[in-house]
Design a protein around this motif. Structure first.
Motif, PDB file in Angstrom:
ATOM      1  N   ALA A 181      50.152  41.063  94.100  1.00 42.74           N
ATOM      2  CA  ALA A 181      49.067  41.411  93.166  1.00 42.74           C
ATOM      3  C   ALA A 181      48.119  42.411  93.850  1.00 42.74           C
ATOM      4  CB  ALA A 181      48.328  40.154  92.748  1.00 42.74           C
ATOM      5  N   GLU A 182      47.791  42.126  95.117  1.00 43.53           N
ATOM      6  CA  GLU A 182      46.885  43.024  95.857  1.00 43.53           C
ATOM      7  C   GLU A 182      47.535  44.408  96.008  1.00 43.53           C
ATOM      8  OE1 GLU A 182      45.680  41.417  99.701  1.00 43.53           O
ATOM      9  OE2 GLU A 182      45.200  43.452 100.373  1.00 43.53           O
ATOM     10  N   TYR A 183      48.835  44.397  96.303  1.00 46.12           N
ATOM     11  CA  TYR A 183      49.525  45.666  96.512  1.00 46.12           C
ATOM     12  C   TYR A 183      49.623  46.474  95.205  1.00 46.12           C
ATOM     13  CZ  TYR A 183      52.909  49.211  97.693  1.00 46.12           C
ATOM     14  OH  TYR A 183      53.513  50.413  97.872  1.00 46.12           O
ATOM     15  N   VAL A 184      49.877  45.773  94.108  1.00 48.80           N
ATOM     16  CA  VAL A 184      49.992  46.458  92.809  1.00 48.80           C
ATOM     17  C   VAL A 184      48.681  47.192  92.504  1.00 48.80           C
ATOM     18  CG1 VAL A 184      50.071  46.003  90.318  1.00 48.80           C
ATOM     19  CG2 VAL A 184      51.841  45.066  91.798  1.00 48.80           C
ATOM     20  N   THR A 185      47.546  46.539  92.785  1.00 45.10           N
ATOM     21  CA  THR A 185      46.254  47.194  92.549  1.00 45.10           C
ATOM     22  C   THR A 185      46.139  48.439  93.435  1.00 45.10           C
ATOM     23  OG1 THR A 185      45.374  44.986  92.213  1.00 45.10           O
ATOM     24  CG2 THR A 185      43.746  46.750  92.466  1.00 45.10           C
ATOM     25  N   LYS A 186      46.510  48.302  94.711  1.00 50.40           N
ATOM     26  CA  LYS A 186      46.428  49.447  95.642  1.00 50.40           C
ATOM     27  C   LYS A 186      47.328  50.591  95.183  1.00 50.40           C
ATOM     28  CE  LYS A 186      45.102  47.785 100.174  1.00 50.40           C
ATOM     29  NZ  LYS A 186      45.429  47.726 101.569  1.00 50.40           N
ATOM     30  N   PRO A 219      62.917  63.266  93.316  1.00 49.80           N
ATOM     31  CA  PRO A 219      62.424  63.811  94.596  1.00 49.80           C
ATOM     32  C   PRO A 219      60.915  64.059  94.592  1.00 49.80           C
ATOM     33  CG  PRO A 219      64.274  65.116  93.730  1.00 49.80           C
ATOM     34  CD  PRO A 219      63.945  64.104  92.691  1.00 49.80           C
ATOM     35  N   LYS A 220      60.373  64.499  93.432  1.00 47.29           N
ATOM     36  CA  LYS A 220      58.924  64.769  93.377  1.00 47.29           C
ATOM     37  C   LYS A 220      58.128  63.467  93.554  1.00 47.29           C
ATOM     38  CE  LYS A 220      56.495  66.905  89.952  1.00 47.29           C
ATOM     39  NZ  LYS A 220      56.487  67.541  88.652  1.00 47.29           N
ATOM     40  N   GLU A 221      58.592  62.436  92.874  1.00 48.33           N
ATOM     41  CA  GLU A 221      57.914  61.136  92.982  1.00 48.33           C
ATOM     42  C   GLU A 221      58.089  60.552  94.385  1.00 48.33           C
ATOM     43  OE1 GLU A 221      58.242  59.797  88.286  1.00 48.33           O
ATOM     44  OE2 GLU A 221      59.285  58.620  89.789  1.00 48.33           O
ATOM     45  N   LEU A 222      59.283  60.783  94.941  1.00 50.73           N
ATOM     46  CA  LEU A 222      59.542  60.260  96.298  1.00 50.73           C
ATOM     47  C   LEU A 222      58.591  60.898  97.305  1.00 50.73           C
ATOM     48  CD1 LEU A 222      63.441  60.071  96.403  1.00 50.73           C
ATOM     49  CD2 LEU A 222      61.854  58.172  96.635  1.00 50.73           C
ATOM     50  N   ALA A 223      58.359  62.209  97.145  1.00 49.11           N
ATOM     51  CA  ALA A 223      57.453  62.920  98.060  1.00 49.11           C
ATOM     52  C   ALA A 223      56.041  62.348  97.934  1.00 49.11           C
ATOM     53  CB  ALA A 223      57.471  64.409  97.743  1.00 49.11           C
ATOM     54  N   LEU A 224      55.629  62.062  96.706  1.00 44.76           N
ATOM     55  CA  LEU A 224      54.299  61.499  96.484  1.00 44.76           C
ATOM     56  C   LEU A 224      54.193  60.106  97.123  1.00 44.76           C
ATOM     57  CD1 LEU A 224      51.549  61.503  94.964  1.00 44.76           C
ATOM     58  CD2 LEU A 224      52.744  60.593  92.969  1.00 44.76           C
ATOM     59  N   LEU A 225      55.253  59.335  96.957  1.00 41.04           N
ATOM     60  CA  LEU A 225      55.231  57.950  97.467  1.00 41.04           C
ATOM     61  C   LEU A 225      55.210  57.868  98.990  1.00 41.04           C
ATOM     62  CD1 LEU A 225      57.647  56.323  94.868  1.00 41.04           C
ATOM     63  CD2 LEU A 225      55.225  55.784  95.170  1.00 41.04           C
ATOM     64  N   GLU A 226      55.606  58.957  99.642  1.00 45.29           N
ATOM     65  CA  GLU A 226      55.529  59.004 101.114  1.00 45.29           C
ATOM     66  C   GLU A 226      54.136  58.629 101.588  1.00 45.29           C
ATOM     67  OE1 GLU A 226      57.671  60.734 103.750  1.00 45.29           O
ATOM     68  OE2 GLU A 226      59.122  59.803 102.370  1.00 45.29           O
ATOM     69  N   LYS A 227      53.140  59.058 100.788  1.00 50.21           N
ATOM     70  CA  LYS A 227      51.739  58.839 101.220  1.00 50.21           C
ATOM     71  C   LYS A 227      51.150  57.564 100.618  1.00 50.21           C
ATOM     72  CE  LYS A 227      51.508  63.685 100.749  1.00 50.21           C
ATOM     73  NZ  LYS A 227      51.667  64.130  99.391  1.00 50.21           N
ATOM     74  N   ALA A 228      51.937  56.848  99.847  1.00 46.78           N
ATOM     75  CA  ALA A 228      51.431  55.639  99.170  1.00 46.78           C
ATOM     76  C   ALA A 228      51.154  54.532 100.189  1.00 46.78           C
ATOM     77  CB  ALA A 228      52.459  55.159  98.152  1.00 46.78           C
ATOM     78  N   PRO A 229      50.250  53.614  99.861  1.00 49.21           N
ATOM     79  CA  PRO A 229      50.024  52.488 100.793  1.00 49.21           C
ATOM     80  C   PRO A 229      51.292  51.653 100.925  1.00 49.21           C
ATOM     81  CG  PRO A 229      48.824  52.170  98.726  1.00 49.21           C
ATOM     82  CD  PRO A 229      49.407  53.539  98.673  1.00 49.21           C
ATOM     83  N   SER A 230      51.386  50.919 102.041  1.00 52.19           N
ATOM     84  CA  SER A 230      52.582  50.111 102.284  1.00 52.19           C
ATOM     85  C   SER A 230      52.295  48.657 101.923  1.00 52.19           C
ATOM     86  CB  SER A 230      52.949  50.228 103.768  1.00 52.19           C
ATOM     87  OG  SER A 230      53.696  49.106 104.159  1.00 52.19           O
ATOM     88  N   ILE A 231      53.290  48.010 101.368  1.00 51.52           N
ATOM     89  CA  ILE A 231      53.120  46.596 100.989  1.00 51.52           C
ATOM     90  C   ILE A 231      52.880  45.724 102.223  1.00 51.52           C
ATOM     91  CG2 ILE A 231      55.590  45.971 101.008  1.00 51.52           C
ATOM     92  CD1 ILE A 231      54.847  44.433  98.293  1.00 51.52           C
ATOM     93  N   LEU A 232      53.348  46.198 103.372  1.00 51.98           N
ATOM     94  CA  LEU A 232      53.204  45.395 104.593  1.00 51.98           C
ATOM     95  C   LEU A 232      51.729  45.174 104.952  1.00 51.98           C
ATOM     96  CD1 LEU A 232      56.092  46.953 106.727  1.00 51.98           C
ATOM     97  CD2 LEU A 232      56.150  44.867 105.370  1.00 51.98           C
ATOM     98  N   GLU A 233      50.870  46.111 104.465  1.00 49.68           N
ATOM     99  CA  GLU A 233      49.425  45.977 104.744  1.00 49.68           C
ATOM    100  C   GLU A 233      48.815  44.808 103.976  1.00 49.68           C
ATOM    101  OE1 GLU A 233      47.905  49.708 103.331  1.00 49.68           O
ATOM    102  OE2 GLU A 233      49.270  50.810 104.642  1.00 49.68           O
TER     103      GLU A 233
END
Ligand code: HAM
Length: 431
Positions: A181-186, A219-233
Motif C-alpha cells: 500500500a505504501e509503495y503504491v502511493t509512492k 521501452p519508453k515506460e521502462l526508461a521512466l521506471l528506471e527512476k521510480a522508487p523501489s519497493i524494497l524501500e
C-alpha cells in the motif's frame, strides 16, 4: 475439406518430420518430464492432478480481474449454463483441491506437484502457445526463508540438470499488504507528473492496479521506471531480513541471483518473495519459469490460513532453450530390437519369439519388408540398438542375423535363441 489443429496448439510426435519439429518429439518431452518427476520426488513433492476446467471465478479471484492471465482465459458456458474456464495456471486449482479435500487435516506441511496442459488465449509466437504445458510445485504450511530457498533450488536444479546454461534468477520481495500500500502511493506520486509518457494501458492501471505498470514491455515506460522508487524501500524490517537471508542462501549455493525490484509477476496473489528464471539475453522476454509466495490465497478461498510458496515452468520453453543452447540430448539407454522379416514363412515363428524377447524387458518390433534397406532405415529412425534380419536364406538355416546399430557388427545366431542372445547383447546397452 482439410483438418488443421487450432491456432497456437501443436502435436507432440514420436519423431520429427522436419528439423524444426524436434522440440515437439516425445522422447525429448519424456526426458524433461521424467526429470521433473524425479526432482519432485527428491525434494519431497507428491503428484496431484486437478480438472482441466474449473469455475471461472476460481481463476479470476486468484489471478486478479486486471491480470493478463484472467483476460486470456478460454471461458465458456456448459450445457447447464455454468461459467467455466480452461485452466490458465495451476495454483488456483491446487489450492481449491487442497481445501475441498481437507488435506490440511492430514498434517501442517504439504508439498504437491503437477504436470499437464494449460490454456491462454494469447498471440501465438515462439515460446508462447494457446495450449502449453507446465510443471508446477506448491508447498503449503511453512513460511520461512528455508522453504523459499528449497523451492527455488528445486526449480534451478531442473534447468541445470537438463544442461541449460547462462541462467538468470531474478528475485524480488513484494512485502506484506501495508508495504505494498505504501509503495503504491509512492509509485502513483512518482508517475502522476509523467502521465504523458504512459500508454493507455498504464494510464488506466494507475488507478486500477498500479503495480502492474511495472510489468510493462514499452521501452519508453521502462526508461521512466528506471527512476521510480523501489519497493524494497517500503519493506518492513521482518520482510527485509527474511528476503536478505533468502538471497544470501541462494548466493551461497552459487545461483546467479539478481535482485530486481521491478519484478512483480503477472498474478495478483503474490506477497513477499517473487522470482523468475530466464536463460541468456535472447530469453529475457520469455521466462523459463517463475513463482513466489502467496500466503493469503488459501484463506481467501475460505480455507485454513496456511502460507504457501510455489513455481511453475513452461515445458515448451525449457525444450526450446535446450535446443537453442545445443544441449546434448539424451540417447535412449534401453535396448530396442527391430526385427526385419523378408520371408513370409518366418512371420509366425518371429511373432512367437517377439513375446519371449519382450518378456526379457527388451522392447521389440517386427516389420515385414521386401528390401532390407527399408527395414534398416526404419530401425535407425526408431533409434533401435539392434536390427535382426531374417531373409529366406536365414529362414532355411533356422538362423537370424544380428546387426548392432551402434558398431555395425554382424553376427549369425539360431532363431530359437533369439531372446537369450538379445538379453546377453543388451547388457552392454544398459547403464
Ligand atoms: P506464470 O509465470 O504465469 O506463473 O507461468 C509459469 C511459466 O509458464 C512461465 O514462466 C512460462 O515458462 C510458462 N508459460 C506461461 N504462459 C505460457 C504460454 N502462453 N506459452 C508457453 N509457456 C507459457 C504461473 O502460472 C503460476 N501459477 C506459477 C506459480 C505457482 N506461482 C506460485 N505457484
Amino acid at each position: 475439406m482439410s483438418y488443421a489443429r487450432p491456432k497456437g496448439t501443436f502435436d507432440i510426435l514420436p519423431y520429427a518430420p522436419k528439423a524444426d519439429d524436434l522440440w515437439k518429439t516425445s522422447p525429448l518431452w519424456q526426458h524433461v518430464t521424467t526429470l521433473c518427476k524425479e526432482l519432485a520426488h527428491l525434494y519431497g513433492f507428491s503428484e496431484v492432478a486437478t480438472p482441466i476446467f474449473e469455475s471461472t471465478w476460481l481463476f479470476t479471484r486468484a489471478a486478479g480481474d486486471d491480470s493478463d492471465v484472467s483476460k486470456e482465459m478460454y471461458q465458456f458456458s456448459d450445457k447447464g449454463g455454468r461459467d467455466l474456464s480452461l485452466r490458465p495456471e495451476g495454483t488456483a486449482g491446487v489450492v481449491r483441491a487442497f481445501i475441498e479435500n481437507g488435506l490440511h487435516q492430514l498434517g501442517s506441511s504439504h508439498k504437491l506437484f503437477y504436470l499437464g496442459p494449460f490454456f491462454r488465449y494469447d498471440r501465438p509466437q515462439a515460446g508462447r502457445y494457446r495450449q502449453f504445458h507446465q510443471f508446477g510445485a506448491e508447498a503449503f504450511g511453512v513460511s520461512s526463508p528455508e522453504r523459499d530457498f528449497e523451492v527455488i533450488m528445486m526449480l534451478y536444479k531442473l534447468y541445470t540438470k537438463l544442461g541449460l546454461k547462462d541462467l538468470n534468477l531474478l528475485i524480488n520481495c513484494l512485502g506484506d499488504e501495508s508495504a505494498r500500500a505504501e509503495y503504491v502511493t509512492k509509485l502513483k506520486n512518482f508517475l502522476t507528473p509523467h502521465l504523458d509518457q504512459l500508454g493507455a494501458d498504464s494510464k488506466r492501471r494507475l488507478s486500477a492496479n498500479p503495480l502492474r505498470i511495472l510489468d510493462t514491455k514499452d521501452p519508453k515506460e521502462l526508461a521512466l521506471l528506471e527512476k521510480a522508487p523501489s519497493i524494497l524501500e517500503c519493506l518492513s524490517k521482518e520482510s527485509l531480513t527474511q528476503f536478505e537471508t533468502l538471497v544470501s542462501y541462494l548466493k551461497e549455493q552459487g545461483l546467479p541471483v539478481t535482485v530486481t525490484p521491478r519484478l512483480v509477476r503477472g498474478l495478483d496473489y503474490y506477497n513477499e518473495t517473487v522470482f523468475e528464471v530466464t536463460a541468456g539475453a535472447k530469453g529475457a522476454q520469455n521466462a523459463l519459469g517463475g513463482g513466489g509466495r502467496y500466503d493469503h490465497l488459501m484463506k481467501k478461498y475460505g480455507g485454513p490460513d496456511l502460507p504457501a510458496v510455489g513455481f511453475a515452468v513452461g515445458i515448451e520453453r525449457i525444450i526450446l532453450a535446450m535446443l537453442d543452447q545445443k544441449v546434448r540430448l539424451p540417447e535412449s539407454r534401453k535396448p530396442v530390437a527391430h526385427i526385419i522379416v523378408m520371408e513370409e514363412k518366418a512371420k509366425k515363428a518371429v511373432s512367437m519369439n517377439l513375446e519371449s524377447v519382450r518378456a526379457e524387458g527388451i522392447a521389440a518390433d517386427m516389420v515385414c519388408v521386401k528390401k532390407i534397406q527399408k527395414g534398416l532405415t526404419e530401425a535407425n529412425k526408431r533409434g533401435a540398438s539392434f536390427a535382426l534380419i531374417i531373409g529366406s536364406n536365414e529362414w532355411e538355416k533356422g538362423q537370424f542375423q544380428l546387426k548392432s546399430m551402434k558398431s555395425g557388427k554382424l553376427s549369425e545366431h539360431p532363431l530359437t535363441q533369439m531372446a537369450q542372445i538379445l538379453k546377453e547383447q543388451s547388457k552392454t546397452y544398459e547403464t
